[in-house]
Design a protein around this motif. Structure first.
Motif, PDB file in Angstrom:
ATOM      1  N   THR A   9      41.855  53.855  18.818  1.00 46.17           N
ATOM      2  CA  THR A   9      43.087  54.058  18.412  1.00 46.17           C
ATOM      3  C   THR A   9      43.596  53.874  17.095  1.00 46.17           C
ATOM      4  O   THR A   9      44.890  54.140  16.591  1.00 46.17           O
ATOM      5  N   PHE A  10      42.792  52.897  16.609  1.00 43.44           N
ATOM      6  CA  PHE A  10      43.357  52.329  15.203  1.00 43.44           C
ATOM      7  C   PHE A  10      43.763  53.264  14.292  1.00 43.44           C
ATOM      8  O   PHE A  10      45.052  52.909  13.792  1.00 43.44           O
ATOM      9  N   HIS A  11      43.071  54.418  13.908  1.00 43.86           N
ATOM     10  CA  HIS A  11      43.573  55.174  12.815  1.00 43.86           C
ATOM     11  C   HIS A  11      44.895  56.009  13.175  1.00 43.86           C
ATOM     12  O   HIS A  11      45.642  56.119  12.261  1.00 43.86           O
ATOM     13  N   LYS A  12      45.381  56.104  14.784  1.00 37.46           N
ATOM     14  CA  LYS A  12      46.192  56.734  14.703  1.00 37.46           C
ATOM     15  C   LYS A  12      47.554  55.729  14.830  1.00 37.46           C
ATOM     16  O   LYS A  12      48.729  56.391  14.391  1.00 37.46           O
ATOM     17  N   ILE A  13      47.413  54.726  15.001  1.00 38.88           N
ATOM     18  CA  ILE A  13      48.579  53.572  15.334  1.00 38.88           C
ATOM     19  C   ILE A  13      48.799  52.885  14.079  1.00 38.88           C
ATOM     20  O   ILE A  13      49.998  52.735  13.578  1.00 38.88           O
ATOM     21  N   ALA A  14      47.932  52.524  13.163  1.00 43.42           N
ATOM     22  CA  ALA A  14      48.035  51.747  12.042  1.00 43.42           C
ATOM     23  C   ALA A  14      49.044  52.623  10.978  1.00 43.42           C
ATOM     24  O   ALA A  14      48.203  53.409  10.276  1.00 43.42           O
ATOM     25  N   SER A  15      50.101  52.316  10.673  1.00 47.35           N
ATOM     26  CA  SER A  15      51.041  53.468   9.912  1.00 47.35           C
ATOM     27  C   SER A  15      52.007  52.432   9.390  1.00 47.35           C
ATOM     28  O   SER A  15      52.350  51.554   9.877  1.00 47.35           O
ATOM     29  N   PRO A  16      52.778  52.764   8.431  1.00 46.05           N
ATOM     30  CA  PRO A  16      53.880  51.876   8.071  1.00 46.05           C
ATOM     31  C   PRO A  16      55.059  51.786   9.113  1.00 46.05           C
ATOM     32  O   PRO A  16      55.377  50.672   9.037  1.00 46.05           O
ATOM     33  N   GLU A  17      55.029  52.668  10.027  1.00 42.70           N
ATOM     34  CA  GLU A  17      55.893  52.432  11.120  1.00 42.70           C
ATOM     35  C   GLU A  17      55.620  51.074  11.773  1.00 42.70           C
ATOM     36  O   GLU A  17      56.354  50.364  12.260  1.00 42.70           O
ATOM     37  N   PHE A  18      54.153  50.979  11.909  1.00 37.34           N
ATOM     38  CA  PHE A  18      53.467  49.945  12.618  1.00 37.34           C
ATOM     39  C   PHE A  18      53.836  48.687  12.049  1.00 37.34           C
ATOM     40  O   PHE A  18      54.204  47.384  12.559  1.00 37.34           O
ATOM     41  N   LYS A  19      53.696  48.569  10.393  1.00 35.08           N
ATOM     42  CA  LYS A  19      54.014  47.512   9.752  1.00 35.08           C
ATOM     43  C   LYS A  19      55.223  47.027   9.995  1.00 35.08           C
ATOM     44  O   LYS A  19      55.765  45.743   9.967  1.00 35.08           O
ATOM     45  N   SER A  20      56.305  47.916  10.263  1.00 32.10           N
ATOM     46  CA  SER A  20      57.792  47.510  10.371  1.00 32.10           C
ATOM     47  C   SER A  20      57.918  46.893  11.753  1.00 32.10           C
ATOM     48  O   SER A  20      58.697  45.952  12.061  1.00 32.10           O
ATOM     49  N   LEU A  21      56.866  47.224  12.649  1.00 30.94           N
ATOM     50  CA  LEU A  21      56.832  46.550  13.979  1.00 30.94           C
ATOM     51  C   LEU A  21      56.605  44.891  13.697  1.00 30.94           C
ATOM     52  O   LEU A  21      57.263  44.164  14.172  1.00 30.94           O
ATOM     53  N   ILE A  22      55.466  44.754  13.012  1.00 27.34           N
ATOM     54  CA  ILE A  22      55.176  43.367  12.572  1.00 27.34           C
ATOM     55  C   ILE A  22      56.033  42.758  12.033  1.00 27.34           C
ATOM     56  O   ILE A  22      56.403  41.483  12.300  1.00 27.34           O
ATOM     57  N   TRP A  23      56.584  43.209  11.031  1.00 21.26           N
ATOM     58  CA  TRP A  23      57.768  42.803  10.475  1.00 21.26           C
ATOM     59  C   TRP A  23      59.005  42.368  11.258  1.00 21.26           C
ATOM     60  O   TRP A  23      59.388  41.218  11.354  1.00 21.26           O
ATOM     61  N   ASN A  24      59.185  43.109  12.095  1.00 16.63           N
ATOM     62  CA  ASN A  24      60.647  42.771  13.139  1.00 16.63           C
ATOM     63  C   ASN A  24      60.045  41.793  14.075  1.00 16.63           C
ATOM     64  O   ASN A  24      60.869  40.815  14.342  1.00 16.63           O
ATOM     65  N   SER A  25      58.951  41.942  14.551  1.00 12.41           N
ATOM     66  CA  SER A  25      58.582  40.644  15.406  1.00 12.41           C
ATOM     67  C   SER A  25      58.387  39.345  14.729  1.00 12.41           C
ATOM     68  O   SER A  25      59.102  38.391  15.277  1.00 12.41           O
ATOM     69  N   LEU A  26      57.899  39.253  13.547  1.00 16.88           N
ATOM     70  CA  LEU A  26      57.889  37.982  12.809  1.00 16.88           C
ATOM     71  C   LEU A  26      59.358  37.486  12.586  1.00 16.88           C
ATOM     72  O   LEU A  26      59.530  36.339  12.524  1.00 16.88           O
ATOM     73  N   LEU A  27      60.253  38.342  11.944  1.00 15.09           N
ATOM     74  CA  LEU A  27      61.372  38.200  11.611  1.00 15.09           C
ATOM     75  C   LEU A  27      62.187  37.551  12.577  1.00 15.09           C
ATOM     76  O   LEU A  27      62.715  36.344  12.681  1.00 15.09           O
ATOM     77  N   VAL A  28      62.320  38.192  13.942  1.00 16.68           N
ATOM     78  CA  VAL A  28      63.150  37.827  15.135  1.00 16.68           C
ATOM     79  C   VAL A  28      62.452  36.350  15.616  1.00 16.68           C
ATOM     80  O   VAL A  28      63.131  35.499  15.951  1.00 16.68           O
ATOM     81  N   SER A  29      60.986  36.181  15.677  1.00 26.95           N
ATOM     82  CA  SER A  29      60.575  35.004  15.946  1.00 26.95           C
ATOM     83  C   SER A  29      60.782  33.940  15.116  1.00 26.95           C
ATOM     84  O   SER A  29      61.050  32.454  15.581  1.00 26.95           O
ATOM     85  N   PHE A  30      60.664  34.238  13.849  1.00 28.05           N
ATOM     86  CA  PHE A  30      61.013  33.055  12.853  1.00 28.05           C
ATOM     87  C   PHE A  30      62.125  32.638  12.772  1.00 28.05           C
ATOM     88  O   PHE A  30      62.508  31.462  12.995  1.00 28.05           O
ATOM     89  N   VAL A  31      63.245  33.474  12.717  1.00 26.36           N
ATOM     90  CA  VAL A  31      64.731  33.198  12.688  1.00 26.36           C
ATOM     91  C   VAL A  31      64.923  32.328  14.107  1.00 26.36           C
ATOM     92  O   VAL A  31      65.596  31.326  14.047  1.00 26.36           O
ATOM     93  N   GLY A  32      64.653  32.925  15.185  1.00 30.79           N
ATOM     94  CA  GLY A  32      64.881  32.430  16.428  1.00 30.79           C
ATOM     95  C   GLY A  32      64.261  31.056  16.471  1.00 30.79           C
ATOM     96  O   GLY A  32      65.043  29.866  16.997  1.00 30.79           O
ATOM     97  N   ALA A  33      62.891  30.860  16.213  1.00 27.16           N
ATOM     98  CA  ALA A  33      62.235  29.591  16.277  1.00 27.16           C
ATOM     99  C   ALA A  33      63.069  28.514  15.423  1.00 27.16           C
ATOM    100  O   ALA A  33      63.117  27.524  15.759  1.00 27.16           O
ATOM    101  N   ALA A  34      63.533  28.773  14.067  1.00 28.54           N
ATOM    102  CA  ALA A  34      64.163  27.859  13.229  1.00 28.54           C
ATOM    103  C   ALA A  34      65.413  27.491  13.854  1.00 28.54           C
ATOM    104  O   ALA A  34      65.564  26.372  13.922  1.00 28.54           O
ATOM    105  N   MET A  35      66.105  28.350  14.435  1.00 26.19           N
ATOM    106  CA  MET A  35      67.256  27.978  15.152  1.00 26.19           C
ATOM    107  C   MET A  35      67.309  27.177  16.186  1.00 26.19           C
ATOM    108  O   MET A  35      67.900  26.034  16.356  1.00 26.19           O
ATOM    109  N   ILE A  36      66.081  27.529  16.857  1.00 28.13           N
ATOM    110  CA  ILE A  36      65.767  26.508  18.015  1.00 28.13           C
ATOM    111  C   ILE A  36      65.567  25.304  17.628  1.00 28.13           C
ATOM    112  O   ILE A  36      66.011  24.041  18.091  1.00 28.13           O
ATOM    113  N   VAL A  37      64.834  25.098  16.624  1.00 25.32           N
ATOM    114  CA  VAL A  37      64.444  23.620  16.173  1.00 25.32           C
ATOM    115  C   VAL A  37      65.637  22.798  15.804  1.00 25.32           C
ATOM    116  O   VAL A  37      65.740  21.700  15.912  1.00 25.32           O
TER     117      VAL A  37
END
Lengths: 240, 546
Positions: free
Chosen positions: B319-347
């Motif tokens: 399914t790679f060709h179907k899924i990998a899209s700019p929209e999917f990039k924003s998913l990765i970005w969202n995940s990294l963003l909340v994880s990073f900010v959350g983890a930083a605040m936790i620390v």
């Protein structure tokens, strides 16, 4: 009197009995005092109370006319201007020797800092070690650096907590006399805690024996020393 | 009088900040408890009569069976790996932790995809040997299926804690038992099990808390539990007050488990390494015994990591060709963003509280430390209920303020990312805290005291000395919190702003929409990041001198 400790009482949070019970002591400027006692007698606690790392339940401590602690006043440890050499030295492992010594020199200019570091390193004969890290030094060297670090900000009082307990026996004797020379050179009032009678005899002007949290008996060793010079056969008396 | 004199020591930025953090953490939880007793809920009578018995039955069955099975598998593997040598042991030692890299909900839909009518097993049987099987043997969307998933993917909690205990602290006892002529089975049942009771109980209580927290597996498998019921009453019936009552009931269950843990563990602390630790010398297994040990580890490893991982990779290529899209990039970005900010605040929060409780041995500081850990035991759905109640109230208070600064008077905070991240902080603060607290424990107070004797105040000392010395634990606390947030599902599902998706929510949505293949790319990214983190941790922990 330079230091006055009056009716000091202290207990650790989870115990009922006082670790320190009505402890009284007066010390003159320039004196080298040794507090001698078995482990658990409360001797290290006296040091921690003096420098403000613990808060007494009762009693007062006055240093050079300034009240450090009494029933309504408590000066924070960093404001007391007391130097301390810790039992295991506590040299900051992430700083070099020079950085360790500089650490306490607040308000010095850059040049003054450098100069003072040089001075104390000369005092302990370790000028070539400035760039080393603590783990690159031997136990005896670490101890001298810890002493230099404590002396660098020119404290009014120097405390040493079991300064020889981490050293080998033969090293201990050598360091002991070195330490005495250094302290005498600076003329600083010092208190050191030990469980070893020999240490006390070798360094101190006066020995305080502690038992069950109180200064049991104290006696000027100087007078005995003078006696001893006249009569070489005289043994030092057992303090206990 | 004494208190007044001590004040300059107590009243500093650390104690004030700690107090604020503690209040922030307590607020949502207290809201739930208070509302449980005060608010009336329209559907509560109905729920109590018709739904609650089922919830309690399902939850108890899940807890009992998962608990029992994870103890069996976790403890036996821990003992095998610590006391014996057999082929590929060094590999299994850390590979057996890897199931933790696959979040149970991802594992759940992957196994369903493998087992169902169109899955690889049944299609192979049909096409190659023309065998058609009875579907009921291949349906894992049942309660036993959920127990299987939880067991295989959560047992590493028991395994790691027990193994750490056994390999460091049991040597003299086990060797003595051997010298006294006991055979291996007797040693295991008479010595190993009793002495590692504390470690096992500690591990299994983590497993049970994870089970109670889970929303993804039980929702997908159609096993109603408290998490799913909270979702349903809240969003399906639009009855927040009933959701609060369900949350409070679940909290009582959690607290009973925690109390039970205290009782079962007794006075045996499993992390107490006062005595000089001497590692257990392993015995080399020969012949058939060696192969039995090897096969056991291999089967668990295949089930817990390799099979689902390979299946996910396979689907990803489909399914790679179907899924990998700019929209999917924003998913990765969202995940990294909340994880990073959350983890930083936790620390940051964890450092503040850990430093405070280290400086002052008082009841206040001890309870601050307790409260920090509280969040980790409270299921995500419950925290979600609590925190959105609080945020909606705050928004109501701020209503007129929004108007005066010319903003559209809406629910501003309770629809923002800020709410989601606060929830992460509450839920995972314990992870950062534990790491940093053990770092402080290791360096002790002497460096801080030395610095204060050299004229530095608490705050300066903190930045110049303490912070530098706990760099390692700080980083590991950050990474652990980061991967927990990356995997997190129930909180994210409930509290995310409208149209905000992360890798985990997207994977779960795809899977729920029967688009299991499409879920694989997001899943595999999560699994790989978690796997790498676990590997790094294992290497770091192994090298660290005990």
């Amino acid at each position: 009197m330079f230091i006055q400790i009056k009716d000091l009482c202290f207990c650790y949070g989870n115990t009922k009995n006082n670790t320190i019970q009505n402890f009284n002591l007066e010390i003159e400027q320039g004196e080298i005092i040794s507090i001698l006692g078995e482990s658990g007698s409360g001797k290290s606690t006296v040091l921690r109370l003096l420098c403000g790392l613990e808060t007494p339940r009762q009693g007062s401590i006055t240093i050079n006319g300034e009240v450090m602690t009494d029933h309504r006043r408590f000066v924070l440890p960093e404001k007391r201007g007391i130097g301390m050499v810790f039992q295991d030295y506590a040299l900051f492992p992430h700083m070099t020797v020079a950085e360790n010594i500089q650490f306490g020199l607040k308000g010095y200019s850059r040049r003054a800092k450098k100069q003072r570091v040089q001075e104390v390193l000369e005092l302990i004969n370790m000028t070539s070690y400035a760039k080393r890290y603590p783990h690159e030094l031997s136990g005896g060297q670490q101890q001298r650096i810890a002493l230099a670090r404590a002396l660098a900000p020119k404290p009014s009082l120097l405390l040493l907590d079991e300064p020889f307990s981490n050293l080998d026996a033969d090293l201990q004797i050598k360091i002991r006399s070195e330490l005495k020379d250094i302290i005498k050179k600076t003329g600083i009032t010092s208190i050191f805690v030990t469980h070893d009678r020999e240490d006390s005899k070798a360094i101190a002007d006066r020995i305080i024996t502690m038992r069950d949290g109180a200064a049991y008996d104290w006696e000027s060793i100087c007078t005995i020393r003078e006696e001893q010079q006249k009569r070489p056969d005289l043994e030092l008396v057992d303090m206990k | 009088m004494k208190l007044l004199r001590k004040l300059p020591g107590y009243l500093n930025i650390w104690s004030v900040l700690s107090l604020i953090i503690v209040i922030l953490i307590l607020m949502p939880n207290l809201t739930i408890l208070v509302n449980f007793f005060t608010q009336k809920a329209e559907n509560w009578g109905h729920i109590q009569e018709f739904i609650l018995p089922d919830l309690i039955k399902n939850t108890s069955l899940l807890i009992v069976f998962t608990g029992f099975l994870t103890v069996m598998i976790g403890t036996s593997l821990a003992w095998l790996v610590s006391a014996y040598d057999f082929p590929m042991k060094a590999f299994f030692k850390w590979a057996l932790i890897l199931p933790l890299a696959i979040p149970p909900y991802i594992a759940g839909y992957t196994y369903n995809g493998i087992m169902n009518y169109t899955g690889v097993i049944q299609t192979t049987l049909r096409n190659r040997w023309d065998v058609t099987v009875d579907q009921k043997y291949f349906d894992i969307l049942t309660l036993p299926g959920a127990v299987f998933i939880f067991t295989i993917f959560l047992f590493p909690y028991v395994y790691t804690i027990t193994r750490a205990f056994l390999s460091n602290q049991s040597a003299s006892l086990v060797e003595n038992a051997r010298l006294l002529g006991r055979n291996p089975w007797e040693v295991f049942f008479k010595i190993v099990l009793p002495i590692s009771r504390g470690a096992i109980v500690g591990g299994v209580s983590l497993v049970l808390l994870e089970v109670l927290n889970d929303y993804g597996v039980v929702q997908f498998f159609g096993v109603p539990t408290f998490s799913t019921a909270i979702f349903q009453t809240w969003f399906g019936m639009n009855d927040l007050n009933s959701a609060i009552k369900l949350s409070a009931t679940l909290m009582f269950i959690v607290f009973s488990i925690l109390i039970l843990e205290k009782i079962l563990r007794g006075r045996k602390k499993y992390s107490n390494t006062t005595a000089k630790a001497r590692p257990l010398t392993p015995i080399r297994l020969q012949g058939i015994q060696a192969w039995v040990a090897f096969s056991y580890c291999l089967v668990i490893f295949l089930l817990g990591f390799m099979i689902p991982f390979v299946q996910l990779v396979d689907w990803m290529f489909l399914t790679f060709h179907k899924i990998a899209s700019p929209e999917f990039k924003s998913l990765i970005w969202n995940s990294l963003l909340v994880s990073f900010v959350g983890a930083a605040m936790i620390v940051v929060f964890a450092v503040i509280i850990a430093n405070f409780s280290r400086m002052h041995q008082s009841i206040l500081s001890k309870s601050a430390a307790r409260v920090t850990i509280l969040g980790y035991s409270i299921p995500g759905a419950v925290i979600a209920v609590g925190i959105s109640t609080v945020f909606i109230q705050i928004d109501n208070y701020l209503f007129s303020f929004y108007e005066t600064i010319g903003m559209e008077p809406t629910l501003f905070l309770s629809t923002s990312l800020f709410m989601l991240i606060s929830a992460y902080v509450i839920r995972f603060l314990a992870i950062g805290y534990n790491s940093i607290e053990s770092g402080f424990d290791k360096i002790g107070n002497k460096y801080t005291e030395a610095s204060r004797m050299l004229g530095m105040n608490l705050t300066k000392t903190f930045f110049k000395v303490d912070l530098r010395m706990i760099k390692g634990p700080l980083i590991s606390g950050f990474i652990l919190a980061f991967i927990e947030i990356l995997k997190e599902l129930p909180l994210t599902l409930i509290l995310r702003p409208f149209n905000f998706d992360t890798l985990s929510t997207k994977a779960f949505q795809y899977a729920g929409d029967e688009q299991i293949h499409e879920a694989s790319l997001a899943s595999i990214i999560i699994v790989i990041i978690c796997g790498i983190a676990i590997y790094i941790f294992h290497q770091v922990l192994e090298k660290e001198p005990k």
